[in-house]
Design an enzyme around this catalytic site. Sequence first.
Site, mmCIF file in Angstrom:
data_model
loop_
_atom_site.group_PDB
_atom_site.id
_atom_site.type_symbol
_atom_site.label_atom_id
_atom_site.label_comp_id
_atom_site.label_asym_id
_atom_site.label_seq_id
_atom_site.Cartn_x
_atom_site.Cartn_y
_atom_site.Cartn_z
ATOM 1 N N SER A 116 -20.532 -11.724 28.650
ATOM 2 C CA SER A 116 -21.673 -11.767 29.568
ATOM 3 C C SER A 116 -22.602 -10.581 29.343
ATOM 4 C CB SER A 116 -21.129 -11.736 30.993
ATOM 5 O OG SER A 116 -22.126 -11.343 31.886
ATOM 6 N N TYR A 140 -16.180 -7.135 37.017
ATOM 7 C CA TYR A 140 -16.464 -8.312 36.201
ATOM 8 C C TYR A 140 -16.991 -7.888 34.821
ATOM 9 C CZ TYR A 140 -18.826 -12.545 34.612
ATOM 10 O OH TYR A 140 -19.239 -13.605 33.860
#
Length: 728
Positions: A116, A140
Amino acid sequence: MKVLITGGYGFIGSTVAERFHKEGYDVYIIDNMSSGSKKNINFKHKGYVLSVEDTKCEEVFRSNRFDAVIHLAAQVSVSVSLKNPYQDAQSNVLGLSNMLSLSSRYGARKFIFASSAAVYGLTEEVPILETSPFGPISPYGMNKMVGETYCSNWKEMYGLDTLCFRFSNVYGPRQGNSGEGGVVSIFMKQILENQEITVHGDGNQTRDFIYVEDIADALFRASYSSLDGVYNLSTCQENSINDLIRELQQLQGDAALIKYVPSREGDIYRSTLDNGRIMHALDWAPKYTLQSGLRKMYTWASEVKETKPVVKPIEEKPSMIRQKLKTALPYAENLLAFSAVYGLNEILERSDYAGMDFKLVYITIIGILYGSRQSMLAVLLSILLFIRQQTENGRDIVSLLYDSTLFFQLALYLFVGLVVGYSIERRTNRLNNAEQQLQQASDKYAFLYEVYEETRSVKDELHQQIITTEDSFGKIHTVTRELESLEPERIFLAAIGVLEKIMQTDQVTIYTVNKTKSYLRLAGCSAVDTLEFPRSLKADQHEYLMSLLYDKQLYVNKELNLEFPLLSAPVVSRGEVVAIVSLHAVEFYRFTLYYQNLFKTVVELISSSLSRAHTYIDAAASQRYVDPEEGRVLQTEAFMEILASKQAASEQFGVNYVLLPTGLKNVTSEIIERIHGSLRETDYLGMSADGELLMLLSNSTQSDVEHIVRRLRGQSVFLHLEEEPKYA
Ligand code: UDP
């Protein structure tokens, strides 16, 4: 080709799965259904409801070898990762490492990991290059960063071909809009339902929005490429949140109600990823602009809205009510029992039984029935009742505090309550644990059984395909099993049928070659009424035979000369050409290079069977021959075996033979030598069960018998032909 897509029931996963399915792949999915839905996939595939960190995933890998593993399953919410870093690491680190290790252990060819833009964090640079430093600001992002390191090290350590893509903001149909979805799906829903749009900040913050089908396209191309390392996967187009609202308003045709609220903490202001490297490496480019992608998503979302059933107000589910009742029941029963004890006390107070203490019985029963929590409640209620009884008898509370009987009574209640309650609870816990273990074991068994069943059905399907596919190895193997004999005559006989079946022709001949390679004798041929193949051939009269005998090469009748076979090949046993196999007619469209190679392969199989049989015969000479040294006269059993082959060849292919009982018994070695010398290499001498010398003349008729008898007479060997020869 097989692809495993983890998170394949999610919005990105299902789009990727659809793409691979359209490209002809068999799609396998692992998904724990935390945000995905089986409804997202409407084509044939195999799905396993499992978390990627679950050890049961091994069964999926054990029974399949994947050409590509696309690892999309993840905990995807930044806010959840902040609230529960453990949960994020469980899915994004443990799950990834499980998938990596299974992929390398079970030989997956390619592993693609969805990373990501969150690994970059709050960088000022736009567009962000892959070389920009890491700066994740959430668990994350940190775990995605760790994931990339895992991938690159797995390549180093285990040679697994890994590739990581840092996705920018992906949007598209089936995207969740429960509030955790991206801004596009949230706004899309709000616009369609004429709700107010909430913008965090001034709305000028930018993102790089990429349509999900562009992601699927890049993943598919990458799956068979040799690409490795880390790449941004984005459009490299910067659009603000206000731009997004404008586009959506245009689609809807109405102005939306917009509310601006303070920015989210830690929100990045400008974000766009450079995609130059991946475009160049994969020859890929995003096909969708924000406008065209949103239009497609809007069409989907409008359709979903129309077909969506009217949502009824949420009623409490019966199972929830049952659950609540279950929790309340012990309290209710406890209070009921207490009321009974209380009532009993009141009734018996002025009777002869006034001294009886039912409270201990009550505590014990409640402890046995419900464990320590309820037994403690029973203790408490009993103590209160005890105190009440005491005060009713005229004692004041303060004086009770100095009364050792009271403490003794309280200690007794507490002791009974604790002992009964805890021992029952321990037992119940043990039982619950055992039940849980049993449940887990039966779940595991059910899962393994499902995998086993699936593997078995795939195996059966494959087996069926192998057996039924024309010219498959399976079919060749099945057919050529007929060659598994140790008797050369049987092999020649079987070879005709094998060649007819595999080469799909009805004109096959096998000629055996004599030792000097001067002539060939027909050992077997297809039963074709209209054709008669010569019983013998002189080698030097046919050029093609000479090259077969001496060069041991395949002969292909390229000139289509009608006098010669279309294809011939030498059968070689232990380095010597012992026979020539020929095909005389083949349908023209079959006469390809592939067909020639297939013929060569089958003849080689016949050759190897024959070599094996000859080796066996040499090794078993003492059991095969009456005179093992010379090897001229066969024992009864070996002779009968050859006779049976000749009979079968005569029945199947009409190849003649003659069985000639000589009437000679106890023949001297010298006479045998003379008889043997008069026979051809394809004829046999054998001993009958009662010691009579028998002759078996291959491919012969009455005239051959007369010829041999005459020849032997010339050598002073007189046969006693009392019994009629058997012609076939
Ligand atoms: N955003 C917003 N309203 C919403 C949801 C998001 O204004 O209802 C903003 C959010 O503050 C952020 C941008 O839209 O600036 C993109 O948010 P998203 O969560 O989709 O992606 P990310 O911030 O993780 O790139």
